[in-house]
Design a protein around this motif. Structure first.
Motif, PDB file in Angstrom:
ATOM      1  N   ALA A   3      84.028 -93.860 -79.611  1.00  0.00           N
ATOM      2  CA  ALA A   3      84.849 -93.937 -78.288  1.00  0.00           C
ATOM      3  C   ALA A   3      84.012 -94.249 -77.167  1.00  0.00           C
ATOM      4  O   ALA A   3      84.860 -94.534 -76.102  1.00  0.00           O
ATOM      5  CB  ALA A   3      84.934 -92.313 -78.231  1.00  0.00           C
ATOM      6  N   GLY A   4      82.835 -94.715 -77.352  1.00  0.00           N
ATOM      7  CA  GLY A   4      82.116 -95.141 -75.903  1.00  0.00           C
ATOM      8  C   GLY A   4      81.933 -94.038 -74.953  1.00  0.00           C
ATOM      9  O   GLY A   4      82.519 -92.842 -75.221  1.00  0.00           O
ATOM     10  N   ASP A   5      81.475 -94.311 -73.972  1.00  0.00           N
ATOM     11  CA  ASP A   5      81.294 -93.479 -72.893  1.00  0.00           C
ATOM     12  C   ASP A   5      81.182 -93.981 -71.575  1.00  0.00           C
ATOM     13  O   ASP A   5      80.354 -94.880 -71.159  1.00  0.00           O
ATOM     14  CB  ASP A   5      79.805 -92.512 -73.106  1.00  0.00           C
ATOM     15  N   SER A   6      82.232 -93.792 -70.611  1.00  0.00           N
ATOM     16  CA  SER A   6      82.446 -94.353 -69.313  1.00  0.00           C
ATOM     17  C   SER A   6      81.314 -93.971 -68.457  1.00  0.00           C
ATOM     18  O   SER A   6      80.602 -94.663 -67.549  1.00  0.00           O
ATOM     19  CB  SER A   6      83.696 -94.033 -68.694  1.00  0.00           C
ATOM     20  N   VAL A   7      80.585 -92.778 -68.550  1.00  0.00           N
ATOM     21  CA  VAL A   7      79.677 -92.380 -67.607  1.00  0.00           C
ATOM     22  C   VAL A   7      78.329 -93.236 -67.940  1.00  0.00           C
ATOM     23  O   VAL A   7      77.815 -93.594 -67.076  1.00  0.00           O
ATOM     24  CB  VAL A   7      79.406 -90.687 -67.817  1.00  0.00           C
ATOM     25  N   ASP A   8      77.884 -93.426 -69.091  1.00  0.00           N
ATOM     26  CA  ASP A   8      76.723 -94.258 -69.494  1.00  0.00           C
ATOM     27  C   ASP A   8      77.072 -95.673 -69.646  1.00  0.00           C
ATOM     28  O   ASP A   8      76.183 -96.508 -69.823  1.00  0.00           O
ATOM     29  CB  ASP A   8      76.154 -93.752 -70.605  1.00  0.00           C
ATOM     30  N   ASN A   9      78.422 -96.064 -69.505  1.00  0.00           N
ATOM     31  CA  ASN A   9      79.021 -97.276 -69.841  1.00  0.00           C
ATOM     32  C   ASN A   9      78.655 -97.718 -71.166  1.00  0.00           C
ATOM     33  O   ASN A   9      78.079 -99.172 -71.337  1.00  0.00           O
ATOM     34  CB  ASN A   9      78.108 -98.501 -68.711  1.00  0.00           C
ATOM     35  N   VAL A  10      78.695 -97.058 -71.903  1.00  0.00           N
ATOM     36  CA  VAL A  10      78.507 -97.508 -73.429  1.00  0.00           C
ATOM     37  C   VAL A  10      79.958 -98.045 -73.957  1.00  0.00           C
ATOM     38  O   VAL A  10      80.912 -97.251 -73.628  1.00  0.00           O
ATOM     39  CB  VAL A  10      78.390 -96.330 -74.419  1.00  0.00           C
ATOM     40  N   PRO A  11      80.214 -99.024 -74.591  1.00  0.00           N
ATOM     41  CA  PRO A  11      81.496 -99.962 -74.591  1.00  0.00           C
ATOM     42  C   PRO A  11      82.450 -99.049 -75.460  1.00  0.00           C
ATOM     43  O   PRO A  11      83.268 -98.840 -75.353  1.00  0.00           O
ATOM     44  CB  PRO A  11      81.239-101.275 -75.219  1.00  0.00           C
ATOM     45  N   GLY A  12      81.570 -98.849 -76.768  1.00  0.00           N
ATOM     46  CA  GLY A  12      82.615 -98.240 -77.865  1.00  0.00           C
ATOM     47  C   GLY A  12      83.688 -99.344 -78.310  1.00  0.00           C
ATOM     48  O   GLY A  12      83.548-100.497 -77.969  1.00  0.00           O
ATOM     49  N   ALA A  13      84.771 -98.640 -79.099  1.00  0.00           N
ATOM     50  CA  ALA A  13      85.911 -99.713 -79.331  1.00  0.00           C
ATOM     51  C   ALA A  13      87.072 -99.285 -78.367  1.00  0.00           C
ATOM     52  O   ALA A  13      87.448 -98.391 -78.276  1.00  0.00           O
ATOM     53  CB  ALA A  13      86.333 -99.207 -80.839  1.00  0.00           C
ATOM     54  N   PRO A  14      87.592-100.382 -77.987  1.00  0.00           N
ATOM     55  CA  PRO A  14      88.669-100.403 -76.785  1.00  0.00           C
ATOM     56  C   PRO A  14      90.008 -99.844 -77.575  1.00  0.00           C
ATOM     57  O   PRO A  14      90.195 -99.969 -78.442  1.00  0.00           O
ATOM     58  CB  PRO A  14      88.943-101.728 -76.447  1.00  0.00           C
ATOM     59  N   GLY A  15      90.319 -98.804 -76.567  1.00  0.00           N
ATOM     60  CA  GLY A  15      91.533 -98.076 -77.075  1.00  0.00           C
ATOM     61  C   GLY A  15      91.325 -97.000 -78.136  1.00  0.00           C
ATOM     62  O   GLY A  15      92.411 -96.024 -78.599  1.00  0.00           O
ATOM     63  N   ILE A  16      89.988 -96.602 -78.357  1.00  0.00           N
ATOM     64  CA  ILE A  16      89.847 -95.384 -79.394  1.00  0.00           C
ATOM     65  C   ILE A  16      89.147 -94.381 -78.423  1.00  0.00           C
ATOM     66  O   ILE A  16      88.215 -94.438 -77.873  1.00  0.00           O
ATOM     67  CB  ILE A  16      88.947 -95.927 -80.580  1.00  0.00           C
ATOM     68  N   GLY A  17      89.610 -93.203 -78.402  1.00  0.00           N
ATOM     69  CA  GLY A  17      88.761 -92.094 -77.622  1.00  0.00           C
ATOM     70  C   GLY A  17      88.215 -91.101 -78.862  1.00  0.00           C
ATOM     71  O   GLY A  17      88.206 -91.284 -79.818  1.00  0.00           O
ATOM     72  N   ILE A  18      87.786 -90.043 -78.142  1.00  0.00           N
ATOM     73  CA  ILE A  18      87.122 -89.189 -79.341  1.00  0.00           C
ATOM     74  C   ILE A  18      88.171 -88.752 -80.483  1.00  0.00           C
ATOM     75  O   ILE A  18      87.643 -88.532 -81.424  1.00  0.00           O
ATOM     76  CB  ILE A  18      86.556 -87.911 -78.541  1.00  0.00           C
ATOM     77  N   LYS A  19      89.285 -88.121 -80.044  1.00  0.00           N
ATOM     78  CA  LYS A  19      90.324 -87.849 -80.893  1.00  0.00           C
ATOM     79  C   LYS A  19      90.416 -88.852 -82.116  1.00  0.00           C
ATOM     80  O   LYS A  19      90.430 -88.465 -83.397  1.00  0.00           O
ATOM     81  CB  LYS A  19      91.725 -87.542 -80.455  1.00  0.00           C
ATOM     82  N   THR A  20      90.947 -90.181 -81.604  1.00  0.00           N
ATOM     83  CA  THR A  20      91.051 -90.905 -82.837  1.00  0.00           C
ATOM     84  C   THR A  20      89.696 -91.397 -83.590  1.00  0.00           C
ATOM     85  O   THR A  20      89.761 -91.486 -84.725  1.00  0.00           O
ATOM     86  CB  THR A  20      91.366 -92.207 -82.105  1.00  0.00           C
ATOM     87  N   ALA A  21      88.675 -91.276 -83.123  1.00  0.00           N
ATOM     88  CA  ALA A  21      87.330 -91.654 -83.472  1.00  0.00           C
ATOM     89  C   ALA A  21      87.004 -90.537 -84.517  1.00  0.00           C
ATOM     90  O   ALA A  21      86.619 -90.872 -85.660  1.00  0.00           O
ATOM     91  CB  ALA A  21      86.172 -91.793 -82.579  1.00  0.00           C
TER      92      ALA A  21
END
Length: 935
Positions: A187-205
């Motif tokens: 999911a990544g994390d915008s606050v810490d600027n962790v990229p994660g997988a684009p288009g995937i949020g916590i729910k999908t993850a």
DNA sequence: GTCATCACG
DNA sequence: GACGTACGTGATGACC
């Protein structure tokens, strides 16, 4: 004690404490040299509250953990890690080292490791403690720490006082703590600027991880994913995802230069702690802590007094034993002389109940100087042994009520003597029933409201704790609770003196605290023109009340009962069994489990914190397309609401003496400046539905009189158009156009004469949405249209009215800089959450956008209300109710037209001379024998 | 006491 | 780019 089995370690996330303290408090500075210390002050308060809250608990070890250094191993992995963080505010930077010193002053272990994040230290300690067989509580709400939960480790969200255990983590991430990092990596994390997988949020993850078991498994079998887009994303960004996992994975191997044993709980050294607090010049918290430790509070040097501020000696401690009981005229005369000499007095009345219209006066307390207070018991009952019902005889040692009031009356009516009260409207209403009039008043509740709206409540207990560090005697301790609760006239005199006089003492001290702040905070005008003068106006309206016809209500109630009974039979038939129709829980189980209905939009039906199905009107409305049951439920609920809340409850509120209903307005209840109505709430009498509107037929005028209703037309939209300077809207208002149609025309280019109701409806929703701090999501839900379509409307709206966006942006920027927003009349509404991160920020942002608009409208009608009594003094008319943008009057039939004319003029001109709107304020009026007819 | 629901502006 | 979202209130009944 060596750390081991049976030990309990508390780990406090220091940075979180600092930031919360910083944002929760106004920018305080040290008086002597201007050093910013707001965050330190808040930090100390939080530590103190923590210590108090854990007194006697099983905690054996504790540490506050801080970040240190800005470069960590994560920056070596990924140079953009936390790269989007804002710079630390200028005035916070110098406070950081002070928070370390504060922690040490409290004698709590304070730990940091160069170039390691606090989270890693916390992780390492938690792992060590767990291995040693102890329990761990991490005091933080940071979701990055949730991966540590389980096996004796829990988190505590100190803000919400909520424990987050394995279940809580699963609720948040959809997976157990052991898979949290996998979800975060995706999911990544915008606050810490962790990229994660684009288009995937916590729910999908969470969905993916639960399906494949682990991140590694998922990445290896990415080819198997059915959805082409998801599959491609995971294959393309594999490296980035693996990197993200390394970034979010906390390090349990942080090299520490201390051991768990070093974190043992220690009592604070009074000298060290109080010395530090004195150095910071924290008077309030020093006193509080000194009290707790049972030592003298440190002497904090007073700052050089302002030229115009009176040099006031330090107030003595609050001591209920020191108050005097006044039992005879000679003693009362001494107090009256003191009051006259002083020029002001804090006053508080004790009564047999909370309803000013029904309760009886029991006693009066007075305070002239801090610590110098008395209680005049007037109607206490004698204490009778073994008498279950109490005696009717009066207690000994009381003044005759008439004599005492006769002596006090001239003081209360004397406009050279200031009467100070906490929620003085209450005392004024009670005493006015005993023939006492007030002149020259101040109200500490309203002072606090003018100064601090949005920061905290303004009840006396809260104010006393916050500003005097003193917890007042609880009324419960005198009256008891529940069934065995007694009334104040049954309280023994000695106890009553302590309690009652203390209230007056506290009120006086609060007044001394707040009054000088009015000028400093520039809210003197708000207090003196919008708050104080409204007190007598509201008191009068409440005492007047409105006539409510019991028979009408009773007939309606019976009709509702019958209809409900019929509906219930139908409902049981449709559901296949009997159940409690009023229970959302049972209903949800019937609809979704037993009948297996599914939402028409295909969404999962579950929601709500408790895990219960949501069965709100919007849900049932959607389900109504599939089945007959939801519609019946909706009908039943409408009737149930009308019956229980209105036709039944309202009858209980008809005053037997007056035959009228007397609401109580809370002047400091709503943050924006609006009033709130309680006991009963007469600001939410139904009007929108045909059936509900009939309730208003029971609100009637006396024989020979009529009700007149005047309401501001679209006042909030007009104010928005004014403050945002929207010419198109302004012109439409000036031309008297239908504003929603005009908006629709502007937006969609439809000529007014071709406007369809549906297009107008959509424009109306947008207009309201804008006032509330619009979002695509909210508008979509309101209009039941796809989200991108709603966003398209909003975009077009902002394009057409760019001033609105400017207004919103500027308002939010102002709030972020100052911590409050203002109405056009200078009312301040504090927005302490505006700089918070997380979902709370969205709420605060929208509230900040809405507050100046809603608040300005509230100010306008307040001004009108304050001017109204004089304006209508010559007319046979009385003002009865306020409903945010409406005023309701009762007037002799033949004077209705004159009243309408006069009151309308006052309302339309209410902003002048302080504010001249570029848009006319228009007031609509109606007259009739009932509220239904007048509206 | 808290939650869900629903009444108003 | 995803998250969770309309603003402000108060009263009621169910449920713990």
């Amino acid at each position: 004690m060596a750390f081991g089995k049976g030990c309990h370690l508390h780990l406090i996330d220091g940075s979180a404490f600092i930031f919360r303290a910083y944002h929760a408090l106004p920018p305080l500075t040290r008086k002597s040299d201007g050093l910013p210390i707001g965050a330190v002050s808040g930090f100390c308060n939080m530590l103190q509250r923590y210590v108090e809250g854990n007194a006697g608990s099983d905690v054996t070890h504790v540490a506050v953990i801080f970040d240190k250094g800005s470069h960590t191993f994560r920056n070596d992995l990924y140079d953009l890690y936390k790269a989007n963080r804002d710079e630390m505010p200028e005035d916070l930077r110098p406070q950081i080292p002070l928070t370390r010193r504060a922690t040490e002053a409290f004698n709590i272990a304070c730990k940091e490791i160069e170039n390691y994040e606090a989270d890693d230290i916390i992780a390492t300690l938690a792992c060590q403690a767990r291995e040693a067989g102890g329990r761990v509580t991490i005091i933080s709400s940071d979701k990055d720490l949730m991966q540590l939960v389980g096996d004796g480790v829990v988190m505590l969200d100190a803000m919400k006082n909520k424990v987050i255990d394995v279940e809580g983590v699963e609720e948040k991430f959809g997976v157990g703590p052991d898979r949290v990092v996998d979800v975060q990596a995706l999911a990544g994390d915008s606050v810490d600027n962790v990229p994660g997988a684009p288009g995937i949020g916590i729910k999908t993850a969470a969905l993916l991880i639960n399906e494949y078991g682990s991140l590694e498994e998922l990445l290896d079998r990415a080819e198997d994913i059915k959805q082409p887009k998801r599959r491609q994303t995971l294959i393309d960004h594999r490296e980035q995802i693996e990197l993200s996992k390394k970034l979010v994975q906390l390090d349990c191997e942080t090299p520490l230069d201390f051991t768990l044993d070093d974190l043992e709980v220690r009592e604070p050294e009074p000298d060290t702690l109080l010395g530090f607090l004195a150095e910071m010049e924290f008077r309030t918290i020093s006193k509080r802590i000194a009290d707790r430790l049972g030592v003298e509070p440190p002497v904090v040097p007073e700052p050089t007094p302002d030229a115009d501020a009176p040099d006031r000696p330090e107030a003595p401690a609050i001591d209920p034993e020191a108050y005097e009981c006044v039992a005879d005229a000679a003693t009362l005369q001494v107090w009256i002389d003191r009051i006259r000499a002083r020029g002001h007095v804090a006053i508080d009345t004790e009564t047999t109940g909370l309803n000013e219209m029904l309760c009886d006066l029991v006693g009066i307390s007075l305070a002239v100087e801090p610590g110098q207070a008395c209680y005049i018991p007037l109607a206490h009952r004698a204490e009778a042994e073994d008498d279950l019902f109490g005696s009717d005889a009066m207690a000994e040692g009381q003044m005759d009520m008439e004599e005492a009031l006769g002596m006090l009356q001239p003081v209360l009516a004397d406009d050279s003597i200031l009467k100070i009260g906490q929620n003085l409207k209450y005392d004024m209403k009670v005493l006015s029933r005993y023939g006492c009039q007030f002149a020259s008043i101040d109200d500490t509740m309203l002072l606090s409201y003018a100064l601090n709206a949005g920061l905290h409540n303004h009840g006396m207990d809260a104010l006393s704790e916050r500003y005097l560090s003193h917890r007042p005697i609880e009324i419960k301790s005198l009256l008891g609770t529940g069934k065995s609760q007694k009334t104040f006239d049954r309280v023994p005199l000695a106890d009553a003196v302590k309690y009652a006089a203390e209230d007056a003492d506290i009120t006086l001290r609060l007044w001394q605290t707040f009054r000088p702040q009015l000028h400093q905070t520039r809210v003197t005008t708000v207090y003196e023109t919008l708050e104080r003068p409204l007190i007598p106006v509201l008191a009068q309206m409440e005492r007047t009340g409105i006539k409510v016809d019991r028979d009408t209500l009773s007939r309606m109630s019976n009709a509702f009962s019958q209809k409900m009974a019929g509906l219930e039979e139908e409902i049981y038939g449709l559901a296949g069994r009997k159940f409690n129709v009023g229970s959302p829980k049972q209903l949800g189980e019937i609809l979704f489990d037993e009948m297996s209905l599914s939402m028409p939009d295909g969404k999962a039906p579950k929601k709500g914190k408790t895990g219960a199905y949501g069965t709100g009107a919007d849900v049932l409305e959607d389900l109504a397309t599939l089945h007959d049951l939801p519609r019946r439920i909706l009908d039943w609920r409408q009737l149930s609401k009308l019956k229980s809340t209105y036709t039944d409850a309202l009858q209980e509120h008809i005053n037997p003496d007056t035959g009228r209903v007397h609401t109580s307005y809370s002047q400091a209840g709503a943050n924006t400046g609006r009033l709130a109505s309680t006991d009963p709430n007469l600001q939410n009498i139904p009007v929108r539905s045909e059936e509900g509107r009939r309730i208003r037929e029971a609100f009637v005028a006396e024989e020979g009189k009529v009700l007149v209703s005047l309401d501001y037309s679209q006042i909030e939209l007009r104010i928005l158009a004014h403050v945002a300077g929207i010419e198109a809207l302004r012109d439409a208002f000036r031309d008297g156009q239908d504003i929603h149609a005009a908006t629709a025309s502007e937006m969609f280019g439809v000529p007014l004469d071709e406007m369809t109701p549906d297009v107008r409806r959509q424009a109306k929703a947008i207009n309201f949405g804008v006032i509330y701090g619009i979002s695509g999501f909210g508008l979509a839900r309101n209009l039941r249209i796809p989200r991108d379509e709603a966003q398209g409307f909003i975009d077009r709206y902002f394009e057409r009215f760019p001033g609105i966006r400017t207004y919103m942006d500027e308002t939010v920027a102002f709030a972020k800089e100052h911590g409050f927003v203002q109405t056009l009349f200078g009312r301040k509404i504090h927005t302490p959450e505006i700089n918070a991160k997380g979902p709370g920020a969205g709420f605060a942002r929208r509230a900040a956008i809405n507050a100046p608009i809603q608040g300005t409208a509230a100010d306008v009608i307040r001004r009108a209300m304050i001017r109204m009594p004089d304006a209508i003094a010559e007319l046979p008319a009385r003002m009865l109710l306020q409903v945010h943008d409406e005023l309701l009057f009762e007037v002799d039939e033949d004077a209705a037209d004159r009243l309408t004319e006069v009151a309308r003029e006052v309302m339309e001109q209410a902003s002048l001379p302080a504010v001249r709107f570029s848009i006319p304020m228009i007031v609509d009026a109606g007259t009739g024998s009932s509220w239904a007819a007048a509206h």
